[in-house]
Write a protein that holds these residues in place. Structure first.
Motif, PDB file in Angstrom:
ATOM      1  N   LEU A 204       0.820  -1.205   0.000  1.00  0.00           N
ATOM      2  CA  LEU A 204       0.000   0.000   0.000  1.00  0.00           C
ATOM      3  C   LEU A 204       0.863   1.267   0.000  1.00  0.00           C
ATOM      4  N   VAL A 205       1.916   1.265   0.828  1.00  0.00           N
ATOM      5  CA  VAL A 205       2.810   2.434   0.871  1.00  0.00           C
ATOM      6  C   VAL A 205       3.494   2.635  -0.478  1.00  0.00           C
ATOM      7  N   SER A 206       3.912   1.545  -1.115  1.00  0.00           N
ATOM      8  CA  SER A 206       4.557   1.649  -2.429  1.00  0.00           C
ATOM      9  C   SER A 206       3.589   2.192  -3.473  1.00  0.00           C
ATOM     10  N   ILE A 207       2.340   1.734  -3.418  1.00  0.00           N
ATOM     11  CA  ILE A 207       1.330   2.224  -4.363  1.00  0.00           C
ATOM     12  C   ILE A 207       1.083   3.710  -4.144  1.00  0.00           C
ATOM     13  N   VAL A 208       0.941   4.113  -2.875  1.00  0.00           N
ATOM     14  CA  VAL A 208       0.705   5.525  -2.568  1.00  0.00           C
ATOM     15  C   VAL A 208       1.873   6.378  -3.043  1.00  0.00           C
TER      16      VAL A 208
END
Length: 343
Positions: A204-208
């Motif tokens: 999720l952090v990478s996508i954000v």
């Protein structure tokens, strides 16, 4: 209930007698009907919509050649598998209160759910990285993101997801290790659940992060278009497409965060504290939000992707022509005449 109390006090799993009934948190018929309705509604729509997305992509020679749509195909496939496996196992356990014949069968189903949902998030990450490269290095995009590299990335993605999700079945479970069990999932070791949550948060952090960069570039593109509308020409159209895709993917991300946040918060709370029965019921209902996310994604593609929308219109026109041809065929006319004579 005594068995459940004993399980709460020991927080250990016995390989011989595991009180699976303790995890059946839906106590009233109304709760079971509500869960069954949500699962069947979201699951059915999810399968139909994602199957339509796959058909539109692979029926068009132009669309299926683009690596970005291979990633979207992976997302659609993962969502289809997630809805089928999740709905069947979730309703079987929580609504009909049926227990699997063995621990291995339960962990196999759980591994299928984990694989599909993890692959769904990972496919979103690949889609975000694809947009990141497209906007940050537009001149080198075709050289960097090829079909071969896209297939290799998807192969690594699915093999990794299957491997990670198979660990409980292969021995990383609280029965085999005689370790602390999760309050939310039978047989699942708390350490494994913690590791899976960390993996999801990293995704999720990478996508954000990728989308944050895409948004910054998209805003620069919008400002550039405002200043050089008369001179932009073909480059202007390219930028409009990038901005459109960026907005589409941000919508996907927003839905993703809204649907997954409640589930992840309760999972984290269950690791560090004791979940009460009301909270476990809330978790059961929040789990259906993951299906909602899988159901909404194809709608966003159909609304925001001009290529998929165009392909959908073509497919619908072909279907209407075939329907008219069937109605105007000699067999249909003779059937109509014979029915009229009989009347």
């Amino acid at each position: 209930m005594d068995l459940c109390k004993a399980q709460e006090n020991t927080s250990r799993c016995s390989a011989d007698t595991v009180p699976l009934e303790c995890f059946m948190v839906l106590s009233t018929q109304a709760q079971k009907i509500s869960i069954a309705t949500l699962c069947c509604l979201f699951g059915t729509l999810c399968v139909l919509e994602n199957a339509l997305v796959l058909y539109l992509i692979f029926s068009s020679p132009t669309i299926r050649k683009k690596p970005s749509y291979l990633f979207i195909s992976s997302l659609a496939l993962a969502d289809i598998l997630a809805s089928i496996i999740f709905v069947s196992s979730f309703v079987h356990f929580h609504v009909f209160n049926k227990i699997d014949s063995s621990k291995e069968l339960f962990l196999l189903k759980l591994g299928g759910v984990n694989t599909s949902f993890t692959a769904s998030l990972s496919s979103l990450l690949l889609t975000a990285l694809d947009r990141y490269i497209s906007i940050s290095r537009p001149s080198k995009y075709k050289a960097l993101v090829t079909r071969r590299r896209a297939w290799v990335a998807l192969g690594v993605l699915w093999v990794t997801c299957v491997s990670i999700s198979s660990l409980p079945l292969l021995g990383w479970n609280c029965c085999t290790l005689n370790s602390a069990c999760s309050d939310l999932f039978p047989f699942v070791d708390n350490n494994y659940l913690s590791s899976w949550i960390v993996l999801v948060l990293v995704l999720l952090v990478s996508i954000v992060s990728a989308y944050a960069h895409v948004l910054r570039r998209a805003r620069r593109h919008v400002a550039y278009m405002g200043k050089h509308q008369a001179q932009a020409g073909k480059q202007n159209a390219r930028m409009r497409m990038d901005v459109m895709l960026a907005k589409t993917l941000v919508m996907v991300l927003t839905v993703l965060m809204a649907c997954w946040s409640p589930v992840l918060v309760l999972m984290v709370y269950g690791i560090f504290g004791k979940l009460s029965d009301p909270l476990r019921k809330v978790f059961a209902f929040c789990s259906t939000l993951c299906l909602l996310n899988s159901m909404v994604n194809p709608m966003i593609y159909a609304l925001r992707s001009k290529e998929l929308s165009s392909s959908l219109r073509v497919a619908f026109s072909q279907f209407r022509r075939q329907l008219r041809a069937a109605e105007d065929s000699p067999e249909a006319e003779s059937t109509h005449k014979s029915s009229a004579i009989e009347t």
